[in-house]
Design an enzyme around this catalytic site. Structure first.
Site, PDB file in Angstrom:
ATOM      1  N   GLN A 103     -14.305   2.558   1.260  1.00 44.10           N
ATOM      2  CA  GLN A 103     -13.640   1.987   0.083  1.00 44.10           C
ATOM      3  C   GLN A 103     -13.389   3.120  -0.900  1.00 44.10           C
ATOM      4  O   GLN A 103     -14.306   3.880  -1.222  1.00 44.10           O
ATOM      5  CB  GLN A 103     -14.529   0.908  -0.568  1.00 44.10           C
ATOM      6  CG  GLN A 103     -13.875   0.282  -1.798  1.00 44.10           C
ATOM      7  CD  GLN A 103     -14.755  -0.767  -2.479  1.00 44.10           C
ATOM      8  OE1 GLN A 103     -15.876  -1.037  -2.043  1.00 44.10           O
ATOM      9  NE2 GLN A 103     -14.239  -1.348  -3.543  1.00 44.10           N
ATOM     10  N   HIS A 148      -6.952  -6.013   2.357  1.00 44.68           N
ATOM     11  CA  HIS A 148      -5.882  -5.318   3.073  1.00 44.68           C
ATOM     12  C   HIS A 148      -5.264  -6.315   4.062  1.00 44.68           C
ATOM     13  O   HIS A 148      -5.961  -6.814   4.958  1.00 44.68           O
ATOM     14  CB  HIS A 148      -6.429  -4.154   3.905  1.00 44.68           C
ATOM     15  CG  HIS A 148      -6.914  -2.977   3.132  1.00 44.68           C
ATOM     16  ND1 HIS A 148      -6.169  -1.837   2.938  1.00 44.68           N
ATOM     17  CD2 HIS A 148      -8.102  -2.744   2.512  1.00 44.68           C
ATOM     18  CE1 HIS A 148      -6.869  -0.960   2.252  1.00 44.68           C
ATOM     19  NE2 HIS A 148      -8.046  -1.474   1.974  1.00 44.68           N
ATOM     20  N   ASN A 193     -12.524  -3.270   2.748  1.00 40.20           N
ATOM     21  CA  ASN A 193     -13.427  -2.137   2.928  1.00 40.20           C
ATOM     22  C   ASN A 193     -14.434  -2.207   1.788  1.00 40.20           C
ATOM     23  O   ASN A 193     -14.045  -2.299   0.620  1.00 40.20           O
ATOM     24  CB  ASN A 193     -12.661  -0.816   2.871  1.00 40.20           C
ATOM     25  CG  ASN A 193     -11.715  -0.666   4.048  1.00 40.20           C
ATOM     26  OD1 ASN A 193     -12.004  -1.122   5.146  1.00 40.20           O
ATOM     27  ND2 ASN A 193     -10.574  -0.045   3.813  1.00 40.20           N
ATOM     28  N   VAL A 236     -11.051   2.624  -3.793  1.00 34.97           N
ATOM     29  CA  VAL A 236     -10.718   2.108  -5.129  1.00 34.97           C
ATOM     30  C   VAL A 236     -11.746   1.030  -5.478  1.00 34.97           C
ATOM     31  O   VAL A 236     -11.881   0.042  -4.754  1.00 34.97           O
ATOM     32  CB  VAL A 236      -9.283   1.522  -5.169  1.00 34.97           C
ATOM     33  CG1 VAL A 236      -8.979   0.964  -6.556  1.00 34.97           C
ATOM     34  CG2 VAL A 236      -8.250   2.588  -4.785  1.00 34.97           C
ATOM     35  N   HIS A 259     -10.084  -5.479  -2.984  1.00 36.74           N
ATOM     36  CA  HIS A 259      -8.716  -5.778  -2.538  1.00 36.74           C
ATOM     37  C   HIS A 259      -8.744  -6.110  -1.060  1.00 36.74           C
ATOM     38  O   HIS A 259      -9.421  -5.452  -0.266  1.00 36.74           O
ATOM     39  CB  HIS A 259      -7.782  -4.593  -2.802  1.00 36.74           C
ATOM     40  CG  HIS A 259      -8.347  -3.273  -2.396  1.00 36.74           C
ATOM     41  ND1 HIS A 259      -9.306  -2.613  -3.129  1.00 36.74           N
ATOM     42  CD2 HIS A 259      -8.118  -2.517  -1.307  1.00 36.74           C
ATOM     43  CE1 HIS A 259      -9.643  -1.502  -2.519  1.00 36.74           C
ATOM     44  NE2 HIS A 259      -8.932  -1.408  -1.389  1.00 36.74           N
ATOM     45  N   ASP A 289       0.853  -1.187   0.000  1.00 38.03           N
ATOM     46  CA  ASP A 289       0.000   0.000   0.000  1.00 38.03           C
ATOM     47  C   ASP A 289       0.895   1.245   0.000  1.00 38.03           C
ATOM     48  O   ASP A 289       1.901   1.298   0.709  1.00 38.03           O
ATOM     49  CB  ASP A 289      -0.910  -0.012   1.234  1.00 38.03           C
ATOM     50  CG  ASP A 289      -2.069   0.953   1.089  1.00 38.03           C
ATOM     51  OD1 ASP A 289      -3.217   0.490   1.001  1.00 38.03           O
ATOM     52  OD2 ASP A 289      -1.831   2.184   1.061  1.00 38.03           O
TER      53      ASP A 289
HETATM   54  P1  5GP Z   1      -9.685   1.293   0.094  1.00 38.49           P
HETATM   55  O1  5GP Z   1      -9.777   2.661   0.684  1.00 38.49           O
HETATM   56  O2  5GP Z   1     -10.389   1.248  -1.261  1.00 38.49           O
HETATM   57  O3  5GP Z   1     -10.113   0.165   0.977  1.00 38.49           O
HETATM   58  O4  5GP Z   1      -8.150   1.017  -0.159  1.00 38.49           O
HETATM   59  C1  5GP Z   1      -7.432   1.593  -1.200  1.00 38.49           C
HETATM   60  C2  5GP Z   1      -5.994   1.546  -0.792  1.00 38.49           C
HETATM   61  O5  5GP Z   1      -5.204   1.818  -1.928  1.00 38.49           O
HETATM   62  C3  5GP Z   1      -5.626   2.598   0.261  1.00 38.49           C
HETATM   63  O6  5GP Z   1      -5.116   1.965   1.415  1.00 38.49           O
HETATM   64  C4  5GP Z   1      -4.590   3.478  -0.437  1.00 38.49           C
HETATM   65  O7  5GP Z   1      -3.555   3.899   0.399  1.00 38.49           O
HETATM   66  C5  5GP Z   1      -4.101   2.563  -1.545  1.00 38.49           C
HETATM   67  N1  5GP Z   1      -3.621   3.270  -2.727  1.00 38.49           N
HETATM   68  C6  5GP Z   1      -4.198   4.357  -3.309  1.00 38.49           C
HETATM   69  N2  5GP Z   1      -3.485   4.731  -4.394  1.00 38.49           N
HETATM   70  C7  5GP Z   1      -2.459   3.847  -4.474  1.00 38.49           C
HETATM   71  C8  5GP Z   1      -1.385   3.712  -5.416  1.00 38.49           C
HETATM   72  O8  5GP Z   1      -1.234   4.459  -6.379  1.00 38.49           O
HETATM   73  N3  5GP Z   1      -0.511   2.691  -5.193  1.00 38.49           N
HETATM   74  C9  5GP Z   1      -0.656   1.829  -4.126  1.00 38.49           C
HETATM   75  N4  5GP Z   1       0.270   0.868  -3.999  1.00 38.49           N
HETATM   76  N5  5GP Z   1      -1.652   1.929  -3.253  1.00 38.49           N
HETATM   77  C10 5GP Z   1      -2.554   2.926  -3.424  1.00 38.49           C
END
Ligand code: 5GP
Length: 114
Positions: A94, A102, A87, A96, A100, A31
């Site tokens: 969430q 975590h 998430n 993205v 995924h 992450d």
């Molecule tokens: P969510 O909020 O959808 O559960 O998790 C998305 C995760 O993607 C977050 O923890 C965020 O830090 C991570 N993330 C966002 N942009 C990038 C990126 O460009 N590269 C990587 N490796 N992680 C990312």
């Protein structure tokens, strides 16, 4: 054709990413904004937007994500435990729209989550 998700672009090496593991079904990458000493995302290659979009066909894939998380956790030395969470949707923050897992570890965590 629909636009690729951020994670598809990382898998396809169109965006940078620290990829720790990959196979024909998923990729594990660090992450970019780690919430613990070890924070890895296990992402299926199939761009399923949310858990609500899962179908029966995806059942083995979701199990595979957990087994990959188990392998990565061992490689990361998370012998004292870890969290493995999805998430899902806006209440869970969430951000993205490509499911995924975590994998978070390397420090003592609190419960309930914030
Ligand atoms: P969510 O909020 O959808 O559960 O998790 C998305 C995760 O993607 C977050 O923890 C965020 O830090 C991570 N993330 C966002 N942009 C990038 C990126 O460009 N590269 C990587 N490796 N992680 C990312």
């Amino acid at each position: 054709m629909t636009e690729k998700t951020l994670f598809q672009k990382i898998m396809d090496r169109e965006e940078p990413g620290d990829i720790l593991y990959e196979d024909d079904r998923c990729v594990a990458l660090r992450d970019i904004n780690p919430q613990a000493p070890s924070h890895v995302l296990v992402v299926p290659r199939k761009p399923i937007p949310t858990l609500d979009a899962l179908t029966e066909e995806d059942e083995p894939l979701v199990g595979h994500l957990f087994l990959v998380a188990q392998k990565v956790a061992a490689e990361e030395g998370l012998t004292d435990g870890y969290r493995a969470v999805f998430n899902n949707g806006s209440d869970a923050q969430q951000t993205v729209a490509h499911i995924h897992l975590h994998l978070i570890g390397g420090r003592r965590m609190s419960w309930p989550p914030g």
